[in-house]
Design an enzyme around this catalytic site. Structure first.
Site, PDB file in Angstrom:
ATOM      1  N   GLU A   1     -72.233  39.199 -32.237  1.00 66.92           N
ATOM      2  CA  GLU A   1     -73.088  38.313 -32.288  1.00 66.92           C
ATOM      3  C   GLU A   1     -74.112  38.310 -33.536  1.00 66.92           C
ATOM      4  OE1 GLU A   1     -74.030  37.363 -28.284  1.00 66.92           O
ATOM      5  OE2 GLU A   1     -73.031  35.529 -28.385  1.00 66.92           O
TER       6      GLU A   1
ATOM      7  N   GLU B   1     -68.302  39.715 -22.488  1.00 61.19           N
ATOM      8  CA  GLU B   1     -69.272  39.344 -21.514  1.00 61.19           C
ATOM      9  C   GLU B   1     -68.714  38.661 -20.279  1.00 61.19           C
ATOM     10  OE1 GLU B   1     -69.495  38.429 -24.599  1.00 61.19           O
ATOM     11  OE2 GLU B   1     -71.605  38.573 -25.637  1.00 61.19           O
TER      12      GLU B   1
HETATM   13  N1  COA Z   1     -76.553  47.811 -21.903  1.00 62.55           N
HETATM   14  C1  COA Z   1     -76.960  48.829 -21.305  1.00 62.55           C
HETATM   15  N2  COA Z   1     -76.453  50.039 -21.313  1.00 62.55           N
HETATM   16  C2  COA Z   1     -75.335  50.222 -21.639  1.00 62.55           C
HETATM   17  C3  COA Z   1     -74.698  49.101 -22.274  1.00 62.55           C
HETATM   18  C4  COA Z   1     -75.335  47.880 -22.384  1.00 62.55           C
HETATM   19  N3  COA Z   1     -74.804  46.992 -22.975  1.00 62.55           N
HETATM   20  N4  COA Z   1     -73.494  49.645 -22.454  1.00 62.55           N
HETATM   21  C5  COA Z   1     -73.211  50.809 -22.113  1.00 62.55           C
HETATM   22  N5  COA Z   1     -74.451  51.147 -21.485  1.00 62.55           N
HETATM   23  C6  COA Z   1     -74.912  52.365 -20.927  1.00 62.55           C
HETATM   24  C7  COA Z   1     -74.007  52.883 -19.588  1.00 62.55           C
HETATM   25  O1  COA Z   1     -74.445  52.509 -18.305  1.00 62.55           O
HETATM   26  C8  COA Z   1     -73.956  54.515 -19.692  1.00 62.55           C
HETATM   27  O2  COA Z   1     -75.278  54.676 -19.086  1.00 62.55           O
HETATM   28  P1  COA Z   1     -75.542  56.214 -18.354  1.00 62.55           P
HETATM   29  O3  COA Z   1     -75.159  56.936 -19.297  1.00 62.55           O
HETATM   30  O4  COA Z   1     -76.879  55.921 -17.702  1.00 62.55           O
HETATM   31  O5  COA Z   1     -74.461  55.616 -17.104  1.00 62.55           O
HETATM   32  C9  COA Z   1     -74.302  54.705 -21.153  1.00 62.55           C
HETATM   33  O6  COA Z   1     -74.462  53.535 -21.828  1.00 62.55           O
HETATM   34  C10 COA Z   1     -72.821  55.057 -21.872  1.00 62.55           C
HETATM   35  O7  COA Z   1     -71.706  53.969 -21.564  1.00 62.55           O
HETATM   36  P2  COA Z   1     -70.491  54.355 -21.045  1.00 62.55           P
HETATM   37  O8  COA Z   1     -69.755  53.228 -20.876  1.00 62.55           O
HETATM   38  O9  COA Z   1     -70.555  55.590 -20.135  1.00 62.55           O
HETATM   39  O10 COA Z   1     -69.827  55.073 -22.422  1.00 62.55           O
HETATM   40  P3  COA Z   1     -68.366  54.863 -22.987  1.00 62.55           P
HETATM   41  O11 COA Z   1     -68.424  55.709 -24.275  1.00 62.55           O
HETATM   42  O12 COA Z   1     -67.325  54.982 -22.279  1.00 62.55           O
HETATM   43  O13 COA Z   1     -68.211  53.278 -23.357  1.00 62.55           O
HETATM   44  C11 COA Z   1     -68.988  51.253 -24.290  1.00 62.55           C
HETATM   45  C12 COA Z   1     -69.028  52.830 -24.276  1.00 62.55           C
HETATM   46  C13 COA Z   1     -70.045  50.493 -25.213  1.00 62.55           C
HETATM   47  C14 COA Z   1     -67.604  50.939 -24.884  1.00 62.55           C
HETATM   48  C15 COA Z   1     -69.065  50.811 -22.863  1.00 62.55           C
HETATM   49  O14 COA Z   1     -70.306  51.253 -22.230  1.00 62.55           O
HETATM   50  C16 COA Z   1     -69.082  49.146 -22.692  1.00 62.55           C
HETATM   51  O15 COA Z   1     -68.063  48.468 -22.789  1.00 62.55           O
HETATM   52  N6  COA Z   1     -70.299  48.607 -22.585  1.00 62.55           N
HETATM   53  C17 COA Z   1     -70.499  47.325 -22.147  1.00 62.55           C
HETATM   54  C18 COA Z   1     -70.450  46.561 -23.410  1.00 62.55           C
HETATM   55  C19 COA Z   1     -70.874  44.957 -23.061  1.00 62.55           C
HETATM   56  O16 COA Z   1     -70.388  44.502 -22.055  1.00 62.55           O
HETATM   57  N7  COA Z   1     -71.606  44.241 -24.149  1.00 62.55           N
HETATM   58  C20 COA Z   1     -71.855  42.982 -23.825  1.00 62.55           C
HETATM   59  C21 COA Z   1     -73.331  42.758 -23.267  1.00 62.55           C
HETATM   60  S1  COA Z   1     -73.729  41.258 -23.274  1.00 62.55           S
END
Ligand code: COA
Length: 700
Positions: free
Chosen positions: A110, A130
């Site tokens: 966004e 989301e």
């Molecule tokens: N907000 C807060 N924390 C987040 C986050 C977010 N949007 N996205 C990831 N994290 C945190 C995870 O909880 C994890 O924390 P931890 O190490 O304390 O367990 C850390 O960041 C690493 O994330 P992880 O998923 O283990 O790493 P990855 O490299 O496998 O994947 C992403 C990275 C970004 C692809 C994945 O974390 C993801 O899909 N995140 C959600 C994205 C999302 O839904 N965004 C929209 C929110 S409105």
């Protein structure tokens, strides 16, 4: 300048770099930092353009999901600052270029769409995931994305949350250029090219939509994400973009976002998101305990489980020896593996080349040749203690000293299996779920003497095998099956009381379960439980009611799907229809056993089955067989088809209120005193007005 966003000048271009590891989420301070940087750039006459880039491994992975949790907890943390930054970025009179690597997800995309241009490296991905958290984009994403990518593409992305690769994003109009080589250098060059142009605004574009496309997406969402509200809200928000001016569309989005955010569905899904990450962290096993590398594996048994487990290793690129006792069994196992892979190719999941490569990693054999080199040996023989002990004694003589010895038992005592070796600290349970190559759950069963390094290795390996590893204690049925037993018991009781299997399964399917409990029992084979029951019959208490109907079906040779008849009747394509014999048998048995026939409401069906899960879960938790209630939830979401949007059985109980659950359990106790007793932990937490989640805070 905010410490979360750095500012520097490279010639006439200001570079704002977000430094909020690990994923540059838009936590408090980040939008403020962007705004500050933008202000500084706009106030500097030398600056002609602005590049927004992520420091570390990614661009912005989204809003900070912890902020949504705070809103759920009633803490008024506004997301307004993100919206403010988004508006200001687009209004900037100087062009702003988002330079993307890693992921631009959710609020990250966004923000990027509010910038005037987007450039990315080829490995970058963008998406609006989301819905996976039970919400929709709330930073005007549902209004800008269709204006860039078209309504159909945008609605699909917002409804299903799947990421889009950079090349695809370029071809559909989200991206303006792919950068080869250094991203920042490419973005700076792009910025100079566009520095004297009027910055284009996505919000000012026009977009049209086809009602038929939205209708078909709604239908697809009903199928793929049954029971969830966010996918439909996301489609509706995008649809609004096609008929309303940008500002009004944003109001529709804001309302739908609000509805989704305050729903229990988003609470459940956010719990599941963090839960999956929490279960990977084991109290007492820190970074000082290094997992051992697993380069070679061996599996004993080429049956349904052994074959599936061999595929799991091969799929992760780990060479695996698969041993059987007869050529016939080995050939049969290998033929099943080939058939499964062929199906995956047919469905487009794997390419032929990938499958051939995987097959080359599987070595079928009748001997223990090469087992001495294996870093892990997984036993997947018939569920019989004497046989398993014999296998482990043999392994003890063959395996190298630092080889993990894993048993795929689903019910037997890991300590008794470990006792057949002289190295019980190397023995652990790896309980895969059938079909092993499909189901995500891996229950990792810790024996009394299992070493911390073997546990750390197993947890790390689970991730590499693309499984969700959950550490559980050594008790009969471990976490998942132990809870499943009373759940299934209630489903059979309800039929014995005169409720048709379709009614019982239908109520739980409506609740969101992937399959009803009776259909699951038919699928697993009613004979499995029957055999176990015969083995443990001596432990049954006289005068206590046990589920009899499944035994009666087995005695008539009806074992479920495998014989074409169980609680349901199955045709050749395994399509279920009602089995009239079941209701007649139930009536006859109820009359004999003095069981009252009464029609149960949908609520009663759901409560008796699901509260039986929860009550047993509370016992497990108190006994320390699960590290936290969240671990139980992750087991149920990944191994038992519990709906993710309910967060798992324990989260569901928290959301329903433990007082309500406890009261109902007490009511069931009054009706069935020999079966139902409230778990002491449930009783205590209900009395204290607490939740399972609050109990988890002591997980360490
Ligand atoms: N907000 C807060 N924390 C987040 C986050 C977010 N949007 N996205 C990831 N994290 C945190 C995870 O909880 C994890 O924390 P931890 O190490 O304390 O367990 C850390 O960041 C690493 O994330 P992880 O998923 O283990 O790493 P990855 O490299 O496998 O994947 C992403 C990275 C970004 C692809 C994945 O974390 C993801 O899909 N995140 C959600 C994205 C999302 O839904 N965004 C929209 C929110 S409105």
């Amino acid at each position: 300048m905010s410490r979360l966003v750095s500012y520097r000048k490279q010639g006439p271009v200001a570079v704002l770099a977000i430094e909020n590891p690990p994923v540059n989420a838009l936590s408090p301070g980040v939008p403020e930092g962007i705004l500050e940087g933008l202000k500084q750039a706009l106030g500097d006459e030398e600056v002609k353009a602005v590049v927004l880039i992520g420091g570390g491994r990614t661009f912005i992975a989204g809003a900070d999901i912890h902020e949504f949790e705070k809103i759920h907890a009633g803490e008024a943390r506004g997301l307004d600052m993100i919206l403010h930054a988004i508006t200001e970025l687009e209004q900037s009179p100087k062009p702003v270029i988002a330079a993307i690597h890693g992921t631009a997800f959710g609020g990250g995309l966004e923000v990027a769409m509010a910038c005037h241009y987007r450039v990315a490296v080829a490995s970058a991905q963008v998406g609006q995931p989301e819905v996976k958290l039970g919400i929709i984009p709330g930073g005007q994403g549902t209004q800008r994305l269709p204006r860039l990518a078209g309504a159909a593409k945008a609605a699909g992305m917002c409804a299903f949350g799947e990421p889009v690769k950079a090349a695809d994003a370029l071809s559909c109009g989200i991206m303006d250029r792919l950068i080869e080589g250094d991203l920042l250098a490419g973005a700076l060059a792009f910025a100079l090219e566009v520095s004297d142009k009027t910055p284009p605004k996505a919000s000012e574009r026009a977009v049209q939509g086809d009602p038929a496309v939205f209708a078909s997406l709604h239908a697809e969402a009903n199928k793929r994400l049954r029971g969830q509200m966010a996918p439909h809200a996301a489609i509706d928000a995008v649809e609004a973009a096609t008929r309303l001016p940008f500002r009004d569309g944003c109001k529709v989005e804001a309302q739908l976002f609000e509805n989704c955010l305050k729903s229990d569905q988003s609470k459940g899904l956010i719990h599941a998101f963090f839960g999956e990450r929490t279960v990977a962290k084991i109290p007492g096993i820190g970074k000082d305990v290094l997992p051992m590398p697993i380069r070679q594996a061996a599996v004993i048994g080429a049956g349904t489980m052994g074959g599936g487990i061999s595929m799991v290793y091969a799929n992760a690129g780990i060479p695996v020896r698969m041993k059987e006792t007869t050529q016939e069994a080995l050939d049969h196992g290998l033929a099943t593996i080939r058939k499964n892979y062929a199906n995956s190719v047919k469905r487009g999941r794997f390419s032929e080349e990938f499958v051939n490569e995987r097959l080359r990693l599987i070595t079928p054999q009748l001997s223990y040749d090469g087992f001495e080199q294996a870093d892990i040996i997984v036993e997947a023989v018939f569920e019989n203690m004497a046989l398993k002990q014999q296998v482990f004694t043999e392994l003890d003589g063959i395996a190298k000293p630092d080889c993990v010895l894993a048993s795929n038992t689903s019910t037997l005592d890991i300590d008794a299996i470990a006792a057949a070796t002289r190295r019980p600290e190397w023995v652990i349970g790896h309980h895969f779920f059938s079909p092993a190559n499909v189901m995500r759950l891996l229950e990792i069963v810790r024996g009394k003497q299992t070493s911390r390094q073997v546990i750390a290795t197993s947890m790390d390996l689970a991730r590499k095998l693309r499984k969700v590893g959950v550490l559980v204690g050594n008790c009969r049925g471990f976490a998942g099956n132990r809870m499943f037993a009373p759940y299934c018991r209630e489903s059979v009781f309800l039929v014995e009381e005169g409720n048709a299997p379709e009614r019982v399964d239908g109520a739980l399917y409506e609740f969101g379960m992937a399959m009803g409990p009776l259909a699951v029992q038919d699928l697993a084979g009613l004979d499995v439980g029957w055999r176990i029951r015969k083995e443990f019959r001596h432990l049954e208490k006289p005068g206590v009611r046990y589920a009899e109907l499944d035994t009666m079906l087995c005695e008539r040779g009806h074992y479920g799907q495998k014989t074409g008849r169980g609680f349901f009747v199955y045709d050749e394509s395994r399509k279920a229809s009602s089995n009239p014999e079941v209701m007649a048998l139930a009536k006859e048995y109820a009359a004999k056993a003095g069981i009252e026939q009464r029609a149960a409401s949908n609520d009663e069906i759901i409560e008796r089955c699901v509260y039986a899960l929860i009550n047993e879960g509370a016992r497990l938790l108190e006994e320390g067989m699960a590290l936290g209630s969240v671990d139980i939830d992750i087991v149920y979401l990944n191994g038992y088809g519990f709906p993710a949007w309910r967060g798992g059985p324990m989260k569901y109980a928290d959301l329903a209120g433990l007082k309500k659950v406890h009261n109902k359990v007490c009511e069931f106790q009054r009706r069935f005193p020999d079966i139902w007793q409230p778990a002491p932990l449930l009783e205590r937490l209900a009395e204290e007005g607490a939740t399972f989640s609050s109990y988890d805070k002591s997980r360490g």
